[in-house]
Design an enzyme around this catalytic site. Structure first.
Site, mmCIF file in Angstrom:
data_model
loop_
_atom_site.group_PDB
_atom_site.id
_atom_site.type_symbol
_atom_site.label_atom_id
_atom_site.label_comp_id
_atom_site.label_asym_id
_atom_site.label_seq_id
_atom_site.Cartn_x
_atom_site.Cartn_y
_atom_site.Cartn_z
ATOM 1 C CD GLU A 123 -2.928 -0.963 -0.001
ATOM 2 O OE1 GLU A 123 -3.404 0.159 -0.274
ATOM 3 O OE2 GLU A 123 -3.175 -1.989 -0.676
ATOM 4 C CB SER B 262 -48.304 -18.931 -24.365
ATOM 5 O OG SER B 262 -48.315 -20.065 -25.207
#
Length: 690
Positions: free
Chosen positions: A87, A367
């Site tokens: 870091e 459908s």
């Protein structure tokens, strides 16, 4: 000539000098006035809270305050060096900020249009997490820099590193290095090896990316970066580094308020929307103290829960159900049911969101695709009274080996208008209708209605039969467009987000567009009301709502492997799917030993959900509209047959030319079946279909 420009050049230079001096003076004043505030609740691991749409009632709390402070003396130097290598390698020599990093980040931010880049030292990261909100702004970045500078002057490096290691987020709900050591390796930080410390350091940059359980390849690459950094900084010998092996981690056993039950699907979908669309990090999500107001309506959500529990008896994943309710014309998701149980184990492969909101789950809709075909026909001027296709039990059809059949070998009641064919879900009308209007035009209606264009829809007339998978969310959005008089809205789950200090960092802005005209939507809605009407032989006969008009459509796929019902009122659209889990998706859906159709359990779930969700709400009517379009004379009827629904064997491109048409009268459509203007009126006492 050159001499003329010398004074002007001097003016520019002195102007720049003056500007620099002024900026420096302003920064000096700002620095002098900057005080180190008390840490916010974020440093104490405040959890994120999700609220229902009312903004007051808690839906869930995310993240557990898993934090154990340890003094820096208990953190081995090898672990400290790993964190610095990952870091901030210049931590001990810099004044709390990195000038080059800041300039690089600001340049990237300005070029990209927002303040979102890093460039942060360990001191800056600690300041951002402990003192500031998650809001991305130039002002917040300047405050971060000034506080970091002052912090670097008044506190020792050891103190800053101690605070940083005890407050940084490592994923797995682990807040601080000690909790992380327990979560990943089941041991105290003082017992960590160099390889283990390097892995924890690697995770800091992105817990949701570098956790080996989530992304092992990325985790290994980041671990290599940390180890190489330690060698570069002479914190680790190259010889020792070569002997290190990537460490094994224990399974993530962390639990939160969102890891169990049906609410987990909501939490994860909200998280994905925040992180993907709104730039919130995983750490901010779990432990950032966010106040997230969702679009989930408490009444509608409880209605969905009660209906699902009432009608679905789940046994070993069969059957399972998904449900989504959406506010038409707005896109707010008011209820979602992704399944009965998120997962029994957080590593389970069965943690699938059945709505498709937080996953890629999709199933053939059967459908329930027919309304899009009807809308495509209406857009082309074809009338609801059209009787060109008589709706025989079976018809031969180009490009198929066995033709097209209706469920149960049924024929359309005479006269077979498009309205009646939709009510009775007649395949032998809607497949040739799709061919007539063009399958690609049917697809475009579906896409315009809200089904993502990434979803592959059939380019053949069988698109009316819903052969290609779509999600429950897709169908809820598509039908909500019909309910909203043709206005499509992008679905969303988050209304607003506030950070710890009460600042609102996000507020939803619905995104809408017109998909088709109000007249087309009104006519389609009228036809879809007959699906719930027993006098029309509707496939959802008996599933109408109490005291209010409703419209919808059933969907059942071949061999009853998927059953759907999607329906709506003017203020709410709900889609319901019922089927088996992935391992048994090819098996029929059954209940009490009987195969299930869309008009059965899915329609019952829909009916119960809508009745409870809308109880006490105003009764709104569907719009009336002028009947439009032309009708075609019916061709000779084909002979009946009961052959099964076909499978297309080869492609077919252009649609045939339409038959000659004749004008039709133009009465006004109303949702009430008693005042129907359609040819022949409703059939008397037609038997209901499933």
């Amino acid at each position: 000539m050159i001499a003329r420009f010398i004074p002007a050049r001097r003016q520019v230079v002195w102007g720049l000098v003056a500007a620099v001096v002024a900026c420096a003076a302003l920064l000096g004043v700002a620095y002098a006035r900057t005080s180190i505030p008390s840490p916010t609740a974020l440093a104490a691991a405040q959890t994120t809270t999700l609220y229902y749409s009312d903004g007051h009632t808690v839906l869930a709390r995310v993240g557990a305050a898993n934090r154990i402070d340890v003094p820096l003396s208990e953190v081995p130097k090898r672990v400290q060096h790993a964190v610095l290598a990952a870091e901030d390698r210049n931590f001990y020599s810099e004044p709390g900020i990195s000038a080059t990093g800041i300039m690089r980040a600001l340049f990237d931010d300005l070029r990209g249009g927002d303040i979102s880049q890093g460039g942060s030292t360990i001191t800056q990261q600690y300041v951002k997490n402990a003192y500031l909100s998650a809001q991305r702004s130039f002002t917040r970045k300047i405050k971060e820099i000034l506080i970091a500078l002052k912090l670097g002057q008044v506190r020792s490096k050891a103190t800053i590193l101690d605070d940083y290691l005890n407050t940084i987020y490592f994923g797995r709900n682990a807040y601080g290095i000690q909790a992380a050591a327990k979560a990943y390796f089941g041991r105290s930080v003082s017992q960590l090896t160099t390889a283990q410390g390097a892995l924890l350091a690697a995770v800091i940059n992105g817990p949701g990316i570098y956790d080996p359980q989530i992304n092992p390849h990325a985790a290994h690459a980041r671990w290599d970066y940390v180890i190489n950094g330690m060698v570069t900084e002479h914190w680790l010998s190259a010889r020792h580094a070569k002997r290190l092996h990537f460490p094994a981690t224990q399974q993530n056993a962390a639990t939160t308020g969102c890891s169990r039950g049906y609410k987990a699907f909501i939490c994860n979908a909200v998280r994905d929307e925040l992180i993907t669309d709104d730039g919130i990090t995983q750490a901010q999500w779990e432990l950032g103290g966010l106040k997230v107001v969702t679009t989930i309506n408490r009444k509608a959500q409880h209605a969905a829960r009660d209906a699902e529990n009432q009608f679905v008896t789940n046994h070993h994943g069969r059957p399972e159900s998904g449900l989504v309710s959406i506010k038409p014309g707005d896109g707010a998701i008011e209820a979602m049911w992704g399944g009965r149980e998120y997962c029994k184990h957080l590593t389970s492969d069965d943690c699938v969101d059945l709505t498709g909101i937080g996953s890629s789950f999709a199933r053939p809709p059967g459908s329930s695709m027919k309304p899009y075909t009807l809308i495509a026909a209406l857009k082309q001027g074809i009338s609801l009274n059209d009787t060109e296709f008589p709706g025989s039990p079976h018809i031969p059809f180009p490009g198929t080996t066995t033709g097209i059949s209706n469920a149960g070998g049924e024929a359309c009641s005479s006269p077979c208008t498009l309205t009646r064919a939709l009510a009775q879900s007649i395949n032998t009308v809607f497949v040739p209708l799709a061919q007539k209007v063009g399958p690609t035009n049917v697809d475009e209606v579906a896409y315009d209605s809200g089904i993502p264009k990434s979803t592959k829809l059939s380019k053949f007339p069988e698109v009316s039969l819903g052969t290609e998978p779509v999600s429950v969310l897709d169908q809820a959005v598509g039908y909500a467009t019909i309910a909203a008089k043709g206005i499509a809205a992008k679905p969303y789950l988050i209304s607003s987000v506030k950070v710890v200090d009460g600042t609102t960092i996000y507020r939803a802005h619905p995104s809408t567009h017109r998909a088709y005209s109000e007249s087309v939507a009104a006519q389609a809605t009228y036809a879809m009301t007959k699906v719930l009407d027993c006098s029309w032989g509707g496939t959802a006969c008996g599933k109408a709502l109490t005291g209010r008009p409703a419209a919808g459509k059933t969907g059942t796929t071949t061999d009853n492997t998927n059953a759907w019902f999607i329906g709506f009122t003017p203020q709410l659209a709900t889609a319901v799917w019922l089927g088996n889990d992935t391992k048994h998706s090819h098996q029929p859906v059954t209940a009490s030993g009987l195969e299930v159709f869309g008009g059965d359990i899915p329609a019952k779930i829909w009916q119960a959900t809508m009745n409870q969700a809308l109880a006490g709400a105003p009764v709104l009517q569907f719009p009336t509209t002028t009947f439009t379009g032309t009708t075609s004379p019916p061709p000779p009827s084909t002979s009946p047959s009961t052959s099964p629904t076909p499978t297309r064997r080869h492609s077919q491109s252009a649609s045939p030319s339409p038959s000659p048409t004749q004008s039709s009268p133009s009465p006004t459509l109303s949702p009430s079946p008693s005042s129907s203007p359609l040819v022949g009126g409703p059939p008397s006492q037609s038997p209901p279909r499933r």
